[in-house]
Write a protein that holds these residues in place. Structure first.
Motif, PDB file in Angstrom:
ATOM      1  N   VAL A 108      33.875  47.540  36.069  1.00 59.22           N
ATOM      2  CA  VAL A 108      34.832  48.681  36.920  1.00 59.22           C
ATOM      3  C   VAL A 108      35.418  48.297  38.136  1.00 59.22           C
ATOM      4  O   VAL A 108      36.635  48.336  38.250  1.00 59.22           O
ATOM      5  CB  VAL A 108      33.716  49.804  37.067  1.00 59.22           C
ATOM      6  N   ILE A 109      34.699  47.438  38.924  1.00 63.51           N
ATOM      7  CA  ILE A 109      35.418  46.681  40.015  1.00 63.51           C
ATOM      8  C   ILE A 109      36.339  45.794  39.944  1.00 63.51           C
ATOM      9  O   ILE A 109      37.607  46.051  40.575  1.00 63.51           O
ATOM     10  CB  ILE A 109      34.298  46.120  40.920  1.00 63.51           C
ATOM     11  N   GLY A 110      36.140  44.990  39.108  1.00 61.05           N
ATOM     12  CA  GLY A 110      37.468  44.000  38.835  1.00 61.05           C
ATOM     13  C   GLY A 110      38.546  44.603  38.241  1.00 61.05           C
ATOM     14  O   GLY A 110      39.646  44.215  38.268  1.00 61.05           O
ATOM     15  N   GLY A 111      38.416  45.611  37.258  1.00 65.43           N
ATOM     16  CA  GLY A 111      39.364  46.184  36.542  1.00 65.43           C
ATOM     17  C   GLY A 111      39.310  45.998  34.855  1.00 65.43           C
ATOM     18  O   GLY A 111      38.999  45.056  34.706  1.00 65.43           O
TER      19      GLY A 111
ATOM     20  N   GLY B  14      42.996  45.772  38.451  1.00 66.66           N
ATOM     21  CA  GLY B  14      43.432  46.638  37.380  1.00 66.66           C
ATOM     22  C   GLY B  14      44.798  46.974  37.711  1.00 66.66           C
ATOM     23  O   GLY B  14      45.363  47.017  38.628  1.00 66.66           O
ATOM     24  N   LYS B  15      45.498  47.137  36.618  1.00 62.64           N
ATOM     25  CA  LYS B  15      46.918  47.895  36.623  1.00 62.64           C
ATOM     26  C   LYS B  15      46.784  48.946  35.814  1.00 62.64           C
ATOM     27  O   LYS B  15      46.040  49.325  34.664  1.00 62.64           O
ATOM     28  CB  LYS B  15      47.904  46.754  35.858  1.00 62.64           C
ATOM     29  N   LYS B  16      47.512  50.107  36.235  1.00 63.06           N
ATOM     30  CA  LYS B  16      47.541  51.439  35.524  1.00 63.06           C
ATOM     31  C   LYS B  16      48.609  50.958  34.155  1.00 63.06           C
ATOM     32  O   LYS B  16      49.594  50.590  34.216  1.00 63.06           O
ATOM     33  CB  LYS B  16      48.733  52.393  36.253  1.00 63.06           C
TER      34      LYS B  16
ATOM     35  N   ILE C  76      36.027  52.086  44.307  1.00 63.87           N
ATOM     36  CA  ILE C  76      36.418  52.600  43.024  1.00 63.87           C
ATOM     37  C   ILE C  76      37.189  53.909  43.459  1.00 63.87           C
ATOM     38  O   ILE C  76      38.068  54.239  42.931  1.00 63.87           O
ATOM     39  CB  ILE C  76      35.162  53.004  42.260  1.00 63.87           C
ATOM     40  N   LEU C  77      36.625  54.416  44.268  1.00 64.54           N
ATOM     41  CA  LEU C  77      37.409  55.532  44.945  1.00 64.54           C
ATOM     42  C   LEU C  77      38.834  55.379  45.610  1.00 64.54           C
ATOM     43  O   LEU C  77      39.956  55.819  45.452  1.00 64.54           O
ATOM     44  CB  LEU C  77      36.769  56.441  46.065  1.00 64.54           C
ATOM     45  N   ILE C  78      38.879  54.175  46.282  1.00 67.70           N
ATOM     46  CA  ILE C  78      40.260  53.583  46.721  1.00 67.70           C
ATOM     47  C   ILE C  78      41.002  53.082  45.681  1.00 67.70           C
ATOM     48  O   ILE C  78      42.437  53.263  45.514  1.00 67.70           O
ATOM     49  CB  ILE C  78      39.958  52.577  47.912  1.00 67.70           C
ATOM     50  N   LYS C  79      40.315  52.141  44.889  1.00 68.50           N
ATOM     51  CA  LYS C  79      40.995  51.638  43.648  1.00 68.50           C
ATOM     52  C   LYS C  79      40.523  51.964  42.269  1.00 68.50           C
ATOM     53  O   LYS C  79      39.790  51.258  41.798  1.00 68.50           O
ATOM     54  CB  LYS C  79      40.989  49.895  43.753  1.00 68.50           C
ATOM     55  N   PRO C  80      40.919  53.153  41.946  1.00 69.20           N
ATOM     56  CA  PRO C  80      40.147  53.503  40.662  1.00 69.20           C
ATOM     57  C   PRO C  80      40.474  52.642  39.461  1.00 69.20           C
ATOM     58  O   PRO C  80      39.711  52.539  38.619  1.00 69.20           O
ATOM     59  CB  PRO C  80      41.211  54.912  40.190  1.00 69.20           C
TER      60      PRO C  80
END
Length: 293
Positions: free
Chosen positions: A233-236, A286-288, A277-281
């Motif tokens: 989750v942290i890494g993406g 990760g990329k959207k 995670i809150l700052i970088k969901p």
């Protein structure tokens, strides 16, 4: 500062173990589209097999460890090829299979291996001592061996991902399995092989952890499995390298926070992870993903 560095050295083996486990979960997630929650318990079977071969059958610990890893690779391949890939219920059904495997394998381990405690030797029993900037530091040879082994294995996996035909097929399957299948890639076989590699990596992590702790038990990978999912989750979810970086961050952060408060180190670490995670969901790397409608 010296004490922080010593704590970091003491946690190097955990970084290696977590990186191996996280790389395995990343492979199954990217190819099959599901997080393999059963990876930890399957890897535990590999550790028990290695300990059984060493204690009961008298095998050399190196051969015993290899035996446990190969068994887990076969189990991972079989689970995907005969069960997961044949499900028609999508990702939810696959997740339920992995959760069911936890219950089944957890019940089978004491039946197959018994309840007698298993011990496993360290591959290297010595201590590495050195001085840096006038301060003395030390690390167990076995812990250093685990970290170096993990780094080499992770390097081999990434080289295979970006320099081999198998790696190209894995990345294509991870990008879009439907298009990959249309291009002639046997996505079912690629996914099954990825599950085998994933289980082998997790089993290697379990054997290494068992050798460092000199014992094997059914709950040995519980924390590692949880942290591996957090690292993902942290890494993406959209990269292969991001989760591995996350796996390096978690033990390092935990070691630093332990200097502040050993009792609250885990709480503080998970709080920092939640903040990330809150700052970088989508994770640090990760990329959207944009879907066309």
């Amino acid at each position: 500062m010296a004490s922080i560095f010593q704590v970091f050295l003491n946690s190097l083996f955990l970084i290696g173990v977590l990186c191996l486990s996280t790389m395995g979960i990343t492979l199954t997630y990217k190819t099959a589209g599901v997080a393999n929650f059963a990876q930890g318990i399957v890897a535990t079977v590999g550790a028990f097999t290695a300990a059984f071969m060493f204690m009961r059958a008298g095998f050399n610990p190196w051969i015993a460890g290899l035996g446990g890893i190969l068994l887990c690779a076969g189990m991972g391949f079989a689970v995907d090829f005969f069960v997961v890939s044949r499900l028609k219920s999508g990702p939810v059904g696959r997740v339920m299979v992995t959760l069911g495997l936890i219950l089944i394998v957890s019940a089978l381990i004491p039946i197959v291996f018994g309840t007698i405690p298993y011990t496993y030797p360290r591959y290297f029993a010595g201590l590495v001592e050195f001085s840096l900037f006038g301060n003395s530091f030390s690390i167990t040879q076995n812990g250093l061996f685990i970290f170096i082994t993990a780094a080499v294995v992770i390097g081999i996996v990434f080289t295979a991902l970006y320099r081999t035909k198998w790696g190209l097929s894995v990345r294509a399957t991870a990008s879009n399995p439907i298009v990959a299948n249309m291009m002639g890639i046997n996505t079912k076989r690629i996914t099954a092989i990825s599950w085998a590699v994933s289980s082998a990596l997790a089993a290697l992590a379990a054997v290494m952890l068992g050798s460092q702790n000199t014992n094997v038990n059914i709950a040995m990978l519980d924390v590692v499995g949880t942290n591996a999912l957090l690292a993902l989750v942290i890494g993406g979810f959209t990269s292969f390298h991001g989760p591995v970086v996350g796996a390096i961050i978690i033990p390092t952060l935990l070691a630093m926070l332990a200097m502040i408060s050993g009792l609250w180190a885990n709480v503080l670490m998970y709080s920092v992870v939640l903040l990330i995670i809150l700052i970088k969901p989508d994770g640090l790397f990760g990329k959207k993903t944009m879907e066309k409608i």
